[in-house]
Design an enzyme around this catalytic site. Sequence first.
Site, PDB file in Angstrom:
ATOM      1  N   SER A  13      81.964 -23.491  16.975  1.00  0.00           N
ATOM      2  CA  SER A  13      82.760 -23.137  18.152  1.00  0.00           C
ATOM      3  C   SER A  13      84.207 -22.900  17.733  1.00  0.00           C
ATOM      4  O   SER A  13      84.627 -23.330  16.653  1.00  0.00           O
ATOM      5  CB  SER A  13      82.687 -24.294  19.148  1.00  0.00           C
ATOM      6  OG  SER A  13      83.562 -24.054  20.227  1.00  0.00           O
ATOM      7  N   TYR A  63      83.720 -33.122  21.561  1.00  0.00           N
ATOM      8  CA  TYR A  63      83.028 -31.851  21.317  1.00  0.00           C
ATOM      9  C   TYR A  63      83.733 -31.073  20.203  1.00  0.00           C
ATOM     10  O   TYR A  63      83.092 -30.496  19.323  1.00  0.00           O
ATOM     11  CB  TYR A  63      82.975 -31.052  22.622  1.00  0.00           C
ATOM     12  CG  TYR A  63      82.239 -29.740  22.554  1.00  0.00           C
ATOM     13  CD1 TYR A  63      80.896 -29.683  22.167  1.00  0.00           C
ATOM     14  CD2 TYR A  63      82.863 -28.549  22.899  1.00  0.00           C
ATOM     15  CE1 TYR A  63      80.210 -28.472  22.120  1.00  0.00           C
ATOM     16  CE2 TYR A  63      82.188 -27.327  22.861  1.00  0.00           C
ATOM     17  CZ  TYR A  63      80.866 -27.305  22.465  1.00  0.00           C
ATOM     18  OH  TYR A  63      80.191 -26.102  22.416  1.00  0.00           O
TER      19      TYR A  63
END
Length: 280
Positions: A163, A176
């Site tokens: 990501s 995250y």
Amino acid sequence: MNLPLNIDFTGKVAVVTGAGGVLCRIMAQAFAQAGAQVAALDLNEEAVKKLAEECRAEGYICEGYQANVLDRDMLEQVHEQILKDLGPCDILINGAGGNNPRATTDNEYQHEASEGQKTFFDLDSDGVDFVFKLNFQGTLIPTQIFAKDMAERKAGCILNISSMNAYTPLTKIPAYSAAKAGVSNFTQWLATHFAGTGIRCNAIAPGFLVSNQNRGLLFHEDGAPTPRSHKILNGTPMGRFVDGEELLGGVFFLCDEKAASAITGVVLPIDAGFSAYSGV
Ligand code: NAD
């Protein structure tokens, strides 16, 4: 769907985890359309069974399996079933992953926090563990199970999903961000570890898409963009969100043994320029 590259995956078995979700559903469909025999895995059995039915109705090969990427025994059983149904795995897409509200702060900055809001100091340890486990172990365990097929045949490809927040963490989502940094790092580790076996391992780092996991952060309930949305778009040179199908070019390229034959250990940003821009 219009496939981005004319790559034929006929004869390849592609195992896609998280295939019940927004992005990996698109990837599973695309691999099936490009000729692969697809094993679509997800916790959500109904979603992958439906996906498989839809693919088969189009004349493609796809089977849906309920699987928890954190449950080794369950994955072993699913692996056995896939060997019977489709054969050994050639391509593994480690797509299951995501954030959790228990590991998200209400505010971007501590000094802006007001009474009753969930700050960094209130983050739930179990929520943080959940996010780390899902993204990191959820990549490692399926790789242990399915890459054995590849090592035995000295060929294969693993694709992880990292990501933007792996490069520089995003506000509000510390667990995250760190977990995806772990996925990028692990991609390099796997690439090195498996280099002598003929297995390549790469990742994509999608930019900002609108999906289940971030919709609440990007849009108010009435659909109006949040200040965070405006901030993202101002930091994205192309000035727009990325569409799920725009990931496919990078995914196909990295999984093609000819086009990417010497490419292993890279994390490819597909981000409309977000990671290239300093903000000034
Ligand atoms: P999604 O929430 O739509 O899909 C995730 C899927 O994973 C769901 O179907 C869910 O049931 C499944 N899943 C969750 N836990 C599981 C488990 N333990 N075992 C098996 N399946 C499980 O998310 P998405 O937007 O499609 O994201 C797919 C991947 O891309 C994730 O790894 C995510 O972190 C990553 N990603 C997404 C974005 C984005 O903006 N959407 C950006 C960068 C990276």
